[in-house]
Design an enzyme around this catalytic site. Structure first.
Site, PDB file in Angstrom:
ATOM      1  CB  CYS A   1       4.421  -3.132   5.110  1.00 57.97           C
ATOM      2  SG  CYS A   1       3.848  -1.918   6.328  1.00 57.97           S
TER       3      CYS A   1
ATOM      4  CB  CYS B   1       7.013   2.815   9.988  1.00 55.62           C
ATOM      5  SG  CYS B   1       6.888   1.272  10.935  1.00 55.62           S
TER       6      CYS B   1
END
Length: 367
Positions: free
Chosen positions: A198, A101
């Site tokens: 997440c 990410c």
């Protein structure tokens, strides 16, 4: 400078944006929508980038008096992080989605768009520092060792460091950041930190993967190849795992056995004694340098290597050989899995990183 502040909705990015404003920069806040499930809400400390986080970020931006936008990066996040995560597990590796990410979303896609729009830098709430060195910019650990996040930023290149702004890097403690947020009247001052993956907010990675790749019965074998158990899918296992093996044949010495290797081609899981988890060498072809590369990467140089975000760095030597960054450990390191990221340090400075493709055990098979 014109600063694009990446605002996750948490306290760290909120205070980072506030400090950027205080420093006199022209700041614009942006929240990245990484999921198309717009109604997603947080569950305590689990999950991030939810609609609740977006609202928290907007309230902070309003308090700071800066423009605020929500950018839809969900398709890029799906392709570059989630699909990569699944593919890595299918290949028998243990990926780190936070590294991907930072590499592909926050400091590739986001930074690329920021520069196109005329911004000079992207501001985040990471605990790390960028310093001028003898051969250019360098990435260093933060002043707060317990909260240091330089490991997950080890994927940044020299060009990305030139446009990265980390206002929290010199802050002695997270408690001070929360106190500052409170004094500024920011509603996120006591908001819990997010943890876990997440996009798997319930923490059930095995179940999440099973829904996407299905199940496929296979064998669990020892180092000699003898079958000692069975499983419903090799993707559910990671190197170093002890629980959930359900072995039908006990070890000759009666000691627990651990996952040593995952072989996706044959859908086989290899187990053995804890001692066999000791790794003498690791290597990866996907490597980058955080700033200037060593003057002669082919010549072995002393460093420290860290293989998890909260692990201690350990002494090693490293060199580039035949297209791989090869790291030789001074003392064996336990439980290292292909797919993990090895970040190299020289003191507080991040030298570079590689995604681990292979490891060499310190314990021979017949030991």
């Amino acid at each position: 400078m014109r600063i694009l502040a990446a605002m996750s909705g948490g306290v760290d990015s909120a205070v980072a944006a506030a400090r950027a404003v205080d420093a006199g920069h022209d700041v614009v806040g942006v929240h990245l929508a990484l999921s198309r499930a717009g109604g997603t809400l947080r569950t305590g400390s689990r999950g991030c980038c939810t609609i609740e986080d977006a609202m928290d970020a907007r309230r902070v931006a309003d308090r700071l008096g800066i423009p605020f936008y929500v950018w839809d990066f969900s398709e890029r996040f799906r392709d570059d992080v989630i699909e990569d995560f699944v593919a890595e597990y299918q290949a028998g590796r243990t990926p780190n989605p936070c590294m991907r990410c930072n590499e592909r979303i926050k400091f590739a896609a986001l930074l690329e768009r920021a520069l196109e729009l005329g911004f000079d830098a992207v501001c985040t709430g990471h605990y790390a520092t960028v310093r001028d060195g003898a051969r250019g910019l360098e990435l260093h650990r933060s002043s707060e060792e317990a909260k240091d996040q330089s490991y997950v930023l080890g994927v940044l290149t020299a060009d990305q460091l030139a446009h990265a702004y980390f206002p929290l890097g010199d802050t002695p403690s997270k408690a001070l950041v929360r106190a500052e947020a409170e004094s500024r009247g920011l509603t996120v001052a006591s908001k819990p930190d997010s943890y876990d993956i997440c996009f798997i907010p319930d923490g059930d990675t095995r179940g999440w993967l099973a829904e996407r790749v299905g199940t496929a019965p296979g064998e669990i074998v020892d180092r000699a190849g003898a079958v000692v158990g069975s499983h419903d899918g090799a993707h559910a296992f990671t190197v170093g795992q002890r629980r959930g093996l359900r072995l039908g044949v006990p070890a000759p010495d009666g000691k627990p056995r651990f996952v040593l290797e995952v072989r996706p081609v044959t859908n086989t899981v290899v187990v053995g004694p804890k001692e066999a988890l000791a790794i003498a060498e690791l290597a990866g072809a996907r490597y980058t340098w955080a700033g200037a590369a060593p003057e002669d990467p082919a010549t072995a140089f002393a460093c420290e290597v860290q293989v998890r975000a909260h692990a201690d760095p350990v002494p090693a030597t490293a060199a580039v050989r035949e297209g791989e960054l090869v790291v030789t450990l001074v003392d064996p390191l336990h439980g290292v899995a292909p797919g993990q990221t090895a970040v190299l340090y020289d003191g507080t400075r991040v030298l570079g990183q590689c995604t681990i493709d292979r490891t060499v055990s310190a314990v021979p098979v017949d030991a």
